[in-house]
Write a protein that holds these residues in place. Structure first.
Motif, PDB file in Angstrom:
ATOM      1  N   THR A 176       0.854  -1.187   0.000  1.00 43.59           N
ATOM      2  CA  THR A 176       0.000   0.000   0.000  1.00 43.59           C
ATOM      3  C   THR A 176       0.886   1.232   0.000  1.00 43.59           C
ATOM      4  O   THR A 176       2.048   1.188   0.401  1.00 43.59           O
ATOM      5  CB  THR A 176      -0.918   0.033   1.241  1.00 43.59           C
ATOM      6  OG1 THR A 176      -0.106  -0.003   2.423  1.00 43.59           O
ATOM      7  CG2 THR A 176      -1.884  -1.145   1.236  1.00 43.59           C
ATOM      8  N   GLY A 177       0.338   2.319  -0.470  1.00 41.49           N
ATOM      9  CA  GLY A 177       1.078   3.569  -0.470  1.00 41.49           C
ATOM     10  C   GLY A 177       2.252   3.598  -1.425  1.00 41.49           C
ATOM     11  O   GLY A 177       3.128   4.469  -1.323  1.00 41.49           O
ATOM     12  N   VAL A 178       2.292   2.683  -2.376  1.00 41.77           N
ATOM     13  CA  VAL A 178       3.403   2.612  -3.326  1.00 41.77           C
ATOM     14  C   VAL A 178       3.416   3.858  -4.206  1.00 41.77           C
ATOM     15  O   VAL A 178       2.367   4.354  -4.642  1.00 41.77           O
ATOM     16  CB  VAL A 178       3.285   1.330  -4.184  1.00 41.77           C
ATOM     17  CG1 VAL A 178       4.261   1.358  -5.349  1.00 41.77           C
ATOM     18  CG2 VAL A 178       3.511   0.099  -3.311  1.00 41.77           C
ATOM     19  N   VAL A 179       4.603   4.369  -4.487  1.00 46.88           N
ATOM     20  CA  VAL A 179       4.729   5.607  -5.253  1.00 46.88           C
ATOM     21  C   VAL A 179       5.365   5.416  -6.624  1.00 46.88           C
ATOM     22  O   VAL A 179       5.315   6.307  -7.469  1.00 46.88           O
ATOM     23  CB  VAL A 179       5.538   6.658  -4.464  1.00 46.88           C
ATOM     24  CG1 VAL A 179       4.812   7.018  -3.178  1.00 46.88           C
ATOM     25  CG2 VAL A 179       6.937   6.158  -4.164  1.00 46.88           C
ATOM     26  N   SER A 180       5.989   4.260  -6.878  1.00 46.46           N
ATOM     27  CA  SER A 180       6.613   4.016  -8.178  1.00 46.46           C
ATOM     28  C   SER A 180       6.644   2.521  -8.432  1.00 46.46           C
ATOM     29  O   SER A 180       6.861   1.722  -7.503  1.00 46.46           O
ATOM     30  CB  SER A 180       8.034   4.591  -8.225  1.00 46.46           C
ATOM     31  OG  SER A 180       8.665   4.286  -9.464  1.00 46.46           O
TER      32      SER A 180
END
Length: 722
Positions: free
Chosen positions: A136-140
């Motif tokens: 969760t909260g992955v940005v790339s």
């Protein structure tokens, strides 16, 4: 491959961009703000993904493993919507799987799960996207061949899938079907995966690399084939792209840097074979983005210009040609470029007006432009070509001999093989200039040959733009050519040969090349001739068959594997009425209608499989009257008018409606009244029917089928993915 990283790639995906600072950091932020749209499109080997404005994901290309997110189709050039996914913000493409990042920072995968590439703990393929557990909260996100990488909000990097080359940062080789942390990395804002190599950009602009380094693509300055621990290779990086064998980056000052293999001049420096550390590409400034495909590179300037260099066999440089480009050059007419992504052999580019453009290879529909990708059954050559009595096929061009003695040509024309005085490709037939009274034609590779009623022979192609008479030949009654050598049969039954003489295929007792015709030794009473790739064949009036040239795969059928520089008799064949030869095989028909073949090939086609058949063995189809051989596809015409094919069929050249290799004979669809002439190029087939019409099927690159839009697109056209 097909992904490009920028330092601010994650902006809008749950991570704040660092505040502009003075110097290099500030320059990076300013430039990278223009590159945010790159997350909308990704492309890899043979499929592409695009995020539309409403957050839905659309796909095109190969779907062999369900990587398009749908079932029931093997490939499509018309985009299909990937189900389930809404609110997508980023996509990534592996070799046979797909990855998407949604607005909440969850990661979704689908397609093949070889090596655990889907991250769900299994190796089971899946056509429907499903969430990767625990992320969760992955940005790339990034996808390599069989592995994936993600950046979490705390700047750590996690990965899963194959770790055969330590691409997950571990020395425990094997597969990791669920995410594990890549050690030694912090402050990362974007990741890139390509092949079995991995890269990360930190918030300070530092580029780090690890994994496979067999082609020096990591840029570590060493010759280690595998790098297990991330190593910093460059600073001040604004964007980076990699294509398995080479890597290219843009720095904050607008300069472009490249390293790795340079086999196709993809590094932009024609004087080196490779580089193991980053080196500046000379003459390039003011650039803001880069992308890399197999052997080629593209770069976007701040003013919207697009530049390309390197490999160009499928037109992937977008300059309207297939010519290799050793140094960077602007893509003609393409302006307003926002970003670009390269697949293995095709390109997708987004303009500032929001339109998506594409070019290059399209066999699987990966361009997403709706083009026809497979012509697997015979169809009429366009422009109403009628009155044809014979056809010929080269590598990528076709010829038709008309009843009035003129010749028409179409397809590739790089070296003048169409004989119209130009090097312009032709999608429809044009008349070969200066020829009349022609009675026979032949073609192979990029060369064409014609026989006039007066017994003279004329040639064009291979750099000759208009028909020119072959010197030293008279009273010729038949001709045949390969892409390296040619044969001519005189009325007195002697055979004459010229061209390349490797393996002794000219049959004059030597291996010396001959620019002008020489007589084939110890051979007379000949009534028919044929050429293979490096072989020559003849039928004598007594019904015996003779062969010479390359014999490493027993393609001469004499029971041995010794090359012959003079004719030898094909073993055991009598009463032969037709003969032909391909790359590694020969074929013949006897007067009783029996078919015979010898030699070897990956796909046995017309015969019963037996590797390296040194002498003729019976074909599976009988009742034959004629055989014709292509490079690795053979065909036979039966007395009842049907046409059978065997061997390679990747491009549909067997004409059975599929692209499945024909390891046993298949019937060509729609041919049931015979043909007056048949020719097989390396990947396409052309036939003249008794009514004078010309039909074609197989690969349509360069318009060699004469049936509309060519398969490969050499200059930008709109894609339907957007």
């Amino acid at each position: 491959m097909g992904l490009t990283l920028g330092l601010l790639l994650a902006v809008g995906c749950g991570q704040q961009a660092p505040a502009p600072e003075t110097g290099v950091e500030g320059q990076q932020d300013a430039a990278l703000s223009r590159l945010r749209p790159r997350v909308r499109v990704a492309t890899g080997y043979y499929h592409s993904l695009f995020i539309r404005a409403n957050g839905t994901v659309w796909a095109a290309g190969s779907n062999e493993y369900g990587q398009l997110g749908t079932a029931g189709i093997s490939s499509t050039s018309t985009p299909v919507q990937v189900p389930v996914l809404l609110g997508a913000t980023s996509v990534a493409v592996g070799d046979r799987h797909s990855v998407a990042l949604r607005s909440g920072g969850t990661v979704w995968t689908w397609g093949d799960s070889l090596s655990g590439a889907l991250g769900d703990g299994s190796t089971t393929a899946r056509t429907t996207p499903a969430q990767v557990p625990g992320l969760t909260g992955v940005v790339s996100i990034a996808a390599g061949k069989y592995h994936n990488l993600v950046v979490k909000p705390d700047g750590t990097v996690w990965g899963w899938g194959s770790n055969t080359s330590s691409q997950l940062g571990s020395t425990v080789y094997g597969n990791f079907p669920t995410p594990v942390q890549v050690p030694g990395l912090a402050g990362v804002v974007a990741v890139l995966a390509s092949g079995n190599s991995s890269f990360a950009i930190r918030s300070d602009g530092g580029l780090w690399a690890w994994g496979n380094n067999e082609n020096k693509q990591l840029g570590t300055g060493t010759f280690q084939s595998t790098v297990a621990v991330p190593v910093q290779v460059l600073t001040g990086v604004m964007a980076v792209a990699s294509a398995e064998t080479h890597t290219v980056a843009v720095k904050a000052d607008g300069t472009v840097w490249a390293w790795g293999d340079n086999g196709y001049e993809q590094l932009g420096d024609p004087y080196v074979s490779s580089r193991n550390a980053p080196a500046q590409v000379q003459g390039l400034t003011g650039f803001v983005d880069v992308s890399a495909g197999y052997g080629f590179t593209l770069a976007v300037k701040s003013n919207g210009e697009l530049w390309s260099w390197g490999h160009n066999a499928e037109g992937q440089l977008g300059n309207g040609t297939r010519n290799l480009q050793a140094t960077p050059a602007q893509v003609p007419g393409f302006t307003g470029a926002s970003f670009v992504v390269a697949g293995r052999r095709h390109v997708l580019a987004l303009r500032t007006d929001g339109t998506l453009w594409t070019w290059g290879h399209g066999r699987y529909g990966e361009r997403g432009d709706g083009a026809v990708t497979l012509y697997a059954t015979p169809g009429l050559v366009q422009e109403g070509l009628t009155g044809a009595m014979a056809v010929a096929a080269g590598y990528a061009h076709s010829l038709a001999l008309q009843y009035d003695g003129t010749v028409r040509a179409w397809g590739q024309n790089t070296t003048g093989q169409l004989g119209d005085g130009t090097t312009v490709f032709r999608l429809a037939p044009v008349e070969v200039q200066g020829l009349s009274g022609i009675t026979a034609i032949s073609a192979s590779g990029a060369r064409s040959l014609a026989l006039r009623y007066d017994g003279t022979v004329w040639r064009w192609g291979d750099g000759i733009l208009l028909p020119t008479q072959v010197p030293g030949l008279a009273d010729i009654i038949s001709i045949a050519t390969s892409y390296k050598h040619a044969l001519a049969l005189r009325a007195d039954g002697t055979v004459w040969a010229w061209g390349n003489n490797t393996y002794g295929k000219l049959g004059d007792g030597t291996e010396i090349g001959r620019p002008t015709p020489v007589q084939v030794s110890n051979l007379d009473g000949v009534m028919k001739i044929a050429t293979g790739a490096d072989t020559s064949y003849a039928i004598r009036y007594d019904g015996t068959a003779w062969a010479w040239g390359r014999n490493t795969e027993s393609q001469l059928g004499d029971g041995f594997t010794v090359n012959r520089d003079a004719p030898v008799q094909v073993s055991g064949l009598t009463d032969v009425v037709s003969i032909a030869g391909g790359q590694n095989y020969g074929m013949a028909v006897r007067s009783d209608g029996s078919g015979w073949n010898w030699g070897s090939d990956i796909n046995p086609g017309m015969g019963t499989w037996q590797y390296n058949r040194r002498v003729p063995t019976s074909m599976q189809v009988q009742g034959l009257i004629e055989v014709v051989a292509g490079y690795r596809t053979g065909m036979a015409l039966t007395a009842d008018g049907h046409l059978w094919a065997g061997g390679d069929n990747f491009w549909g050249q067997a004409g059975d409606g599929s692209s499945t290799p024909a390891s046993s004979p298949v019937q060509v669809v729609g041919i049931d009244s015979g043909v007056t002439s048949l020719a097989i190029g390396s990947e396409h087939t052309v036939a003249a029917l008794p009514d004078g019409t010309v039909w074609s099927w197989g690969n349509n690159s360069d318009g060699r089928l004469g049936r509309g839009q060519p398969l490969d697109v050499l200059a930008p056209v709109p894609s339907l993915l957007d």
